[in-house]
Design an enzyme around this catalytic site. Structure first.
Site, PDB file in Angstrom:
ATOM      1  N   GLU A  38       0.785  -1.127   0.047  1.00  0.00           N
ATOM      2  CA  GLU A  38       0.166   0.147  -0.044  1.00  0.00           C
ATOM      3  C   GLU A  38       0.837   1.224   0.018  1.00  0.00           C
ATOM      4  O   GLU A  38       2.098   1.234   0.607  1.00  0.00           O
ATOM      5  CB  GLU A  38      -0.849   0.023   1.176  1.00  0.00           C
ATOM      6  CG  GLU A  38      -1.498   1.418   1.597  1.00  0.00           C
ATOM      7  CD  GLU A  38      -2.304   1.293   2.957  1.00  0.00           C
ATOM      8  OE1 GLU A  38      -3.428   2.005   3.205  1.00  0.00           O
ATOM      9  OE2 GLU A  38      -1.583   0.656   3.812  1.00  0.00           O
ATOM     10  N   LYS A 105      -9.436   2.305  -1.295  1.00  0.00           N
ATOM     11  CA  LYS A 105      -9.653   1.623  -0.038  1.00  0.00           C
ATOM     12  C   LYS A 105     -10.997   1.997   0.620  1.00  0.00           C
ATOM     13  O   LYS A 105     -11.284   3.079   0.824  1.00  0.00           O
ATOM     14  CB  LYS A 105      -8.448   1.959   1.151  1.00  0.00           C
ATOM     15  CG  LYS A 105      -8.415   1.301   2.256  1.00  0.00           C
ATOM     16  CD  LYS A 105      -7.244   1.915   3.007  1.00  0.00           C
ATOM     17  CE  LYS A 105      -6.952   1.406   4.307  1.00  0.00           C
ATOM     18  NZ  LYS A 105      -5.697   1.837   5.103  1.00  0.00           N
ATOM     19  N   CYS A 141      -4.812  -3.089   3.723  1.00  0.00           N
ATOM     20  CA  CYS A 141      -4.278  -2.809   5.042  1.00  0.00           C
ATOM     21  C   CYS A 141      -5.399  -3.048   5.987  1.00  0.00           C
ATOM     22  O   CYS A 141      -5.676  -4.164   6.457  1.00  0.00           O
ATOM     23  CB  CYS A 141      -3.472  -1.406   4.965  1.00  0.00           C
ATOM     24  SG  CYS A 141      -2.396  -1.199   6.561  1.00  0.00           S
TER      25      CYS A 141
END
Length: 262
Positions: A38, A105, A141
């Site tokens: 990321e 995300k 993440c």
């Protein structure tokens, strides 16, 4: 499939970070797919809106060129403009250099005193990439703490889960990372490619250091096939999708679900 786990250092200069990514591709010529962390464009703690680019900007364009030159598909974390904030985006690039898709995300890291949402606008749609001849669901993440996202991706046809991360350092954080990525593999009987950045050795301009390392390739039974430890590394490992079929034949937990009860 030969997968390169690219646990690179990510600093404050996008040009230096891009060169590290190109060097990693050059160092894994036998890989079919290379997965980067990321926020590979620039580490958190910088003013992300100042460096964010659209996917047709120079950073991703250079990655596309490198993917094409090295005949390797790429998954990498970048930042796209989103008004006065950015999108924390993972882009999938085919070995031909074509963009196969991107994921923004969904779950933002507003925890442990961090406030990702101050700089990042959330995405709203799970994404399965058609990439490298297979279907890869993307989890970024903090997303890995939400098992319903992983299950939704598998329900949408994901054969592999890719987890690019810049996992924040802190008490028990490494334990959480290694536990959660294995859990997503075990509960979905699927391969997981979890790639964190190498740990920061200096404090970023704003915020706490990130990255615990410990990038892992995990098979559908939960076996850790590769673990890169705490230092920068690029490792190529074999991912056999036939293992998924064998595991599911003896552990058919996905077919034992009772969705009518929940």
């Amino acid at each position: 499939m030969r997968v390169a786990l690219c646990q690179i250092e990510v600093g404050d200069d996008p040009k230096e970070n891009l060169q590290r990514m190109i060097d990693a591709l050059r160092g894994a010529p036998e890989a079919d797919l290379a997965v980067f962390p990321e926020a590979s464009m620039v580490r958190f703690g910088n003013r992300l809106a100042d460096v964010a680019e659209p996917l047709d900007g120079p950073f991703v364009t250079a990655l596309r060129k490198a993917a094409r030159e090295h005949h390797t598909a790429v998954i990498a974390g970048v930042f796209e403009p989103a008004g006065d904030r950015v999108h924390n985006t993972v882009v999938g690039i085919e070995a031909t250099g074509e963009i196969s898709g991107s994921y923004r995300k969904i779950h933002l890291f507003d925890a442990f005193s961090d406030r990702e949402s101050e700089d990042v606008a959330p995405g709203a749609e799970p994404v399965v990439l058609d990439l490298a001849g297979t279907h890869i669901g993307v989890i970024t993440c903090y997303d890995v703490r939400f098992p319903e996202l992983a299950r939704a991706l598998v329900d949408r046809g994901a054969e592999i889960l890719a987890v690019p991360a810049a996992w924040a350092q802190g008490v028990f954080k490494e334990e959480h990372w290694t536990t959660l990525v294995r859990a997503r593999a075990i509960e979905n009987t699927t391969w997981v490619i979890a790639v964190d950045k190498a740990p920061d050795r200096s404090r970023p301009p704003r915020g706490a250091p990130g990255g615990v390392g410990r990038s892992q390739l995990i098979d559908p039974m939960g076996t850790v096939v590769a673990d890169l430890g705490p230092f920068p590394a690029v490792r190529v490992a074999e991912l056999d999708l036939g293992v998924t079929e064998r595991v599911r034949s003896i552990l058919p937990s996905l077919t034992h679900r009772r969705p009518e009860l929940f």
